[in-house]
Write a protein that holds these residues in place. Structure first.
Motif, PDB file in Angstrom:
ATOM      1  N   GLY A   1      61.412  37.413  39.281  1.00 37.45           N
ATOM      2  CA  GLY A   1      61.212  38.228  38.098  1.00 37.45           C
ATOM      3  C   GLY A   1      60.275  39.400  38.363  1.00 37.45           C
ATOM      4  O   GLY A   1      59.777  39.584  39.475  1.00 37.45           O
ATOM      5  N   ASP A   2      60.033  40.163  37.316  1.00 37.41           N
ATOM      6  CA  ASP A   2      59.215  41.367  37.431  1.00 37.41           C
ATOM      7  C   ASP A   2      57.792  41.083  37.902  1.00 37.41           C
ATOM      8  O   ASP A   2      57.242  41.825  38.709  1.00 37.41           O
ATOM      9  N   GLU A   3      57.190  40.012  37.398  1.00 35.70           N
ATOM     10  CA  GLU A   3      55.800  39.711  37.778  1.00 35.70           C
ATOM     11  C   GLU A   3      55.680  39.414  39.268  1.00 35.70           C
ATOM     12  O   GLU A   3      54.797  39.947  39.948  1.00 35.70           O
ATOM     13  N   ASP A   4      56.565  38.573  39.798  1.00 34.71           N
ATOM     14  CA  ASP A   4      56.533  38.268  41.228  1.00 34.71           C
ATOM     15  C   ASP A   4      56.870  39.494  42.068  1.00 34.71           C
ATOM     16  O   ASP A   4      56.324  39.683  43.161  1.00 34.71           O
ATOM     17  N   THR A   5      57.749  40.342  41.558  1.00 35.63           N
ATOM     18  CA  THR A   5      58.084  41.581  42.260  1.00 35.63           C
ATOM     19  C   THR A   5      56.849  42.457  42.382  1.00 35.63           C
ATOM     20  O   THR A   5      56.559  43.005  43.457  1.00 35.63           O
ATOM     21  N   GLU A   6      56.093  42.588  41.300  1.00 31.84           N
ATOM     22  CA  GLU A   6      54.870  43.397  41.323  1.00 31.84           C
ATOM     23  C   GLU A   6      53.828  42.808  42.271  1.00 31.84           C
ATOM     24  O   GLU A   6      53.167  43.539  43.017  1.00 31.84           O
ATOM     25  N   VAL A   7      53.681  41.489  42.243  1.00 28.88           N
ATOM     26  CA  VAL A   7      52.720  40.822  43.134  1.00 28.88           C
ATOM     27  C   VAL A   7      53.119  41.051  44.585  1.00 28.88           C
ATOM     28  O   VAL A   7      52.287  41.399  45.433  1.00 28.88           O
ATOM     29  N   ALA A   8      54.394  40.861  44.905  1.00 25.77           N
ATOM     30  CA  ALA A   8      54.867  41.038  46.276  1.00 25.77           C
ATOM     31  C   ALA A   8      54.696  42.489  46.729  1.00 25.77           C
ATOM     32  O   ALA A   8      54.273  42.740  47.866  1.00 25.77           O
TER      33      ALA A   8
ATOM     34  N   GLU B   1      46.019  27.560  50.613  1.00 28.78           N
ATOM     35  CA  GLU B   1      44.921  28.071  49.795  1.00 28.78           C
ATOM     36  C   GLU B   1      45.519  28.780  48.579  1.00 28.78           C
ATOM     37  O   GLU B   1      46.113  29.857  48.701  1.00 28.78           O
ATOM     38  N   ALA B   2      45.402  28.152  47.412  1.00 28.52           N
ATOM     39  CA  ALA B   2      45.914  28.753  46.181  1.00 28.52           C
ATOM     40  C   ALA B   2      44.990  29.900  45.782  1.00 28.52           C
ATOM     41  O   ALA B   2      43.775  29.720  45.676  1.00 28.52           O
ATOM     42  N   VAL B   3      45.561  31.072  45.596  1.00 28.07           N
ATOM     43  CA  VAL B   3      44.798  32.259  45.203  1.00 28.07           C
ATOM     44  C   VAL B   3      45.456  32.888  43.982  1.00 28.07           C
ATOM     45  O   VAL B   3      46.634  32.643  43.697  1.00 28.07           O
ATOM     46  N   ALA B   4      44.694  33.728  43.287  1.00 28.12           N
ATOM     47  CA  ALA B   4      45.180  34.292  42.031  1.00 28.12           C
ATOM     48  C   ALA B   4      45.643  35.739  42.134  1.00 28.12           C
ATOM     49  O   ALA B   4      46.230  36.255  41.190  1.00 28.12           O
ATOM     50  N   SER B   5      45.411  36.381  43.261  1.00 25.48           N
ATOM     51  CA  SER B   5      45.740  37.805  43.339  1.00 25.48           C
ATOM     52  C   SER B   5      46.183  38.204  44.742  1.00 25.48           C
ATOM     53  O   SER B   5      45.851  37.529  45.727  1.00 25.48           O
ATOM     54  N   PRO B   6      46.879  39.324  44.835  1.00 29.44           N
ATOM     55  CA  PRO B   6      47.243  39.844  46.155  1.00 29.44           C
ATOM     56  C   PRO B   6      46.017  40.129  47.021  1.00 29.44           C
ATOM     57  O   PRO B   6      46.025  39.853  48.227  1.00 29.44           O
TER      58      PRO B   6
END
Length: 145
Positions: A12-19, A130-135
């Protein structure tokens, strides 16, 4: 340093932006991005890296290097299908997982087997990731590790 970015081929859009942001950060910091070379997380991350002046490598499941997304500099056609996941994990000194399903899970397992540091953004909850919250946190983690 080479960093493998792994994740879903359909996102989706959110994962696209993160990637995209992960790729952008890698490109800005002079890292080479390694991925599966196709759509979704892989394409968004490659686009971010390329637009930031970085280099990208796509390790493809097929025998046709032309199947790589438009942002892959070095397409590597393997003809080995999903077995190429081993090569994606092996060729990064660190791995960033974004979302993903079973293919991503297999790449995480291979990366951990190879002793690679793995940062996960909304990805699989697996010991060693390691779970992280941001790029920014993901790129920072693999750089530090």
């Amino acid at each position: 340093m080479r960093v493998s970015v792994i994740g879903g081929g359909t996102v989706g859009d959110e994962d696209t932006e993160v990637a995209y942001r992960v790729g952008e950060l890698l490109g800005e910091r002079g890292h080479t991005l390694v991925c599966g070379g196709r759509t979704g997380v892989m394409e968004a991350a490659c686009r971010g890296a390329k637009e930031a002046g970085g280099e990208t490598i796509g390790i493809l499941p097929s025998t046709d290097p032309n199947e790589a997304n438009d942002y892959v500099d070095v397409p590597i056609a393997t003809g080995i299908g999903n077995a190429r996941n081993v090569l994606v994990a092996l060729n990064g000194e660190g791995v960033i997982a974004i979302d993903g399903k079973y293919g991503t899970l297999s790449e995480i397992a291979h990366a951990l087997d190879f002793g690679r540091p793995v940062a996960g953004i909304a990805s699989h909850d697996v010991a060693g990731v390691e779970a992280v919250a941001s790029p920014e946190a993901a790129v920072g983690y693999v750089e530090e590790a």
